[in-house]
Write a protein that holds these residues in place. Structure first.
Motif: not given
Length: 380
Positions: A277-301
Motif C-alpha cells: 500500500t505504501l509503495r503504491h501510494t508513494h508511486t501515485q503521489q510522485h506521478a501526480a506531482r510530476t504531472l502537475q509540475r509539467a502542466v504548470r510549467l506549460f501553462l506559464q510558458s
C-alpha cells in the motif's frame, strides 16, 4: 789497507756523525733505524762497537741534546746499550755502555728511569757479569738507580691498582643501583599491569555472574508465576461443577486461539500495508506531482507567450487575462490532502474498503481543468 787505518777512518766517520747529530738531533731516529747502522751493529769487532758507543756518549754530552730526544729515540738508544751489555764480553764495551746509560739517566731522569724499568733483570745482569771489570762504582750507581725505581714502582702500581679498584667499585655500584632501579620500575610496571588485568577479569567475571544470576532469577520468577497460574487454574477447576469443566477448557482454548490469530493477522496486515500500500501510494503521489509540475510549467510558458508587454497593456486587457487558476489550485490542494489523509488511515478504520474518498469533486475538477489529474482515483 791495514786494520789500524780502517779503524782510524771509521773513527773519523763516527766523529762526523756525532757533529751532525749534535746540530740536528731530530735525525737520531733515522740513524738508529737505518740499515747501514744495523749492519755496523752486527759487526763482531769490539773496536767498531766501542767506537759506536763512544760516538753516542760524545753526542749525548752535548747541550740540550737529550731534551730534544723523542721517547722512541731514547728507547732505541737504550736498547742498543743494553744489548751490548748482554752480548759483548769486552770490558771496554761494557764500561762504555754503562757510562752511556748513566749519562742518559742523569740528564733525563724523568724520562729514562721509566724506560729502564722495562728491561727486567738488568740489575742482576750487571751484578753477575760486570762486577770486577774496573768500573764497579758506575755499575753500583746504575744498579742503585734501577732498584730505586723498582722500589718506587710497586708503590705507584699499588696506588694505581687501588685507584682503579675504587673507580671500578664505584662504577659497578652505580651500574648495580641503576639496574636495581630499572628492575624496580619494571617490577612495578609488571605488577601494575597484572593487577589491572586481574581487576578487569574480576569485573568481567562479576558482570557475568550478575547476568547469570539475573537470568536465573528471571527463570525462577517465570516458573513461580507459571506455577501460581496453574495452581490458580486448578483451584478454579475445583470450584466448577464437573459438567462445566470441559466447556471451560474449550473456552480457554478458544480465547487463546483468538489472541494468537489477532496477533498474526495484525502482523500480516502491517507487513502487507508496508510492502504494497505504501509503495503504491508513494508511486501515485510522485506521478501526480510530476504531472502537475509539467502542466504548470506549460501553462506559464503559454501565458508568457500570449501576454503583451506591460507597457502597452490597458486595464480592460488586464481583466481579460485573469483566470480562476488560484481557486482551482486551492480546491486541488484540498482534495489532494484529503486523499493523503484517507490513505494514512489504518486498515481497521477503512474496513478493507480503499475507495473512501468521494470522486464527485474530482470529476468536477477534471471537467474544469480539461482532463488534468488532480489526485485520487476517478472512474470515467
Amino acid at each position: 789497507m791495514r786494520r789500524e787505518q780502517c779503524v782510524s777512518l771509521f773513527r773519523k766517520v763516527m766523529d762526523s756523525v756525532c757533529l751532525l747529530l749534535r746540530s740536528h738531533p731530530q735525525l737520531t731516529t733515522q740513524v738508529l733505524s737505518s740499515e747501514r747502522y744495523e749492519q755496523i751493529q752486527m759487526c763482531e769487532d769490539d773496536n767498531v762497537t766501542l767506537l759506536c758507543v763512544q760516538m753516542w756518549i760524545h753526542t749525548c754530552t752535548g747541550k740540550d741534546f737529550l731534551s730534544e730526544f723523542s721517547d722512541d729515540s731514547a728507547l732505541l738508544l737504550l736498547n742498543e746499550a743494553v744489548g751490548q751489555l748482554a752480548v759483548s764480553s769486552a770490558s771496554s764495551v761494557g764500561g762504555a755502555s754503562v757510562r752511556l746509560i748513566l749519562l742518559m739517566a742523569n740528564q733525563q731522569e724523568a724520562r729514562v728511569k721509566p724506560l729502564l724499568l722495562s728491561f727486567r733483570g738488568l740489575d742482576s745482569l750487571l751484578d753477575k757479569d760486570w762486577r770486577g771489570r774496573g768500573f764497579d762504582q758506575e755499575v753500583d750507581q746504575l744498579i742503585a738507580i734501577i732498584q730505586s725505581d723498582a722500589r718506587i714502582l710497586p708503590q705507584a702500581c699499588s696506588e694505581r691498582v687501588r685507584a682503579a679498584c675504587l673507580i671500578q667499585a664505584a662504577w659497578r655500584s652505580f651500574q648495580t643501583r641503576r639496574r636495581l632501579r630499572s628492575l624496580n620500575r619494571a617490577v612495578c610496571k609488571v605488577q601494575r599491569r597484572y593487577r589491572s588485568r586481574r581487576r578487569q577479569q574480576q569485573e568481567h567475571e562479576e558482570e557475568q555472574r550478575g547476568e547469570e544470576e539475573l537470568r536465573f532469577q528471571v527463570c525462577v520468577r517465570r516458573q513461580q508465576a507459571r506455577r501460581k497460574f496453574h495452581q490458580k487454574q486448578r483451584q478454579l477447576l475445583q470450584l466448577l461443577p464437573p459438567d462445566q469443566v470441559q466447556w471451560y477448557l474449550q473456552e480457554c482454548e478458544r480465547g487463546a486461539a483468538v489472541v494468537i490469530q489477532s496477533y498474526w493477522r495484525g502482523f500480516r496486515e502491517r507487513r502487507r500495508y508496508n510492502t504494497h500500500t505504501l509503495r503504491h501510494t508513494h508511486t501515485q503521489q510522485h506521478a501526480a506531482r510530476t504531472l502537475q509540475r509539467a502542466v504548470r510549467l506549460f501553462l506559464q510558458s503559454g501565458e508568457q507567450r500570449r501576454s503583451p508587454p506591460l507597457s502597452v497593456v490597458t486595464a480592460t486587457e488586464a481583466d481579460s487575462f485573469l483566470s480562476p487558476s488560484g481557486a482551482i489550485a486551492a480546491r486541488a490542494r484540498d482534495s489532494h490532502n484529503a486523499l493523503l489523509q484517507a490513505g494514512r488511515l489504518p486498515w481497521w478504520r477503512t474496513g478493507g474498503d480503499e475507495d473512501t474518498f468521494s470522486p464527485a469533486p474530482l470529476q468536477e475538477l477534471e471537467a474544469e481543468l480539461g482532463g488534468l489529474f488532480v489526485g485520487g482515483q476517478i472512474q470515467i
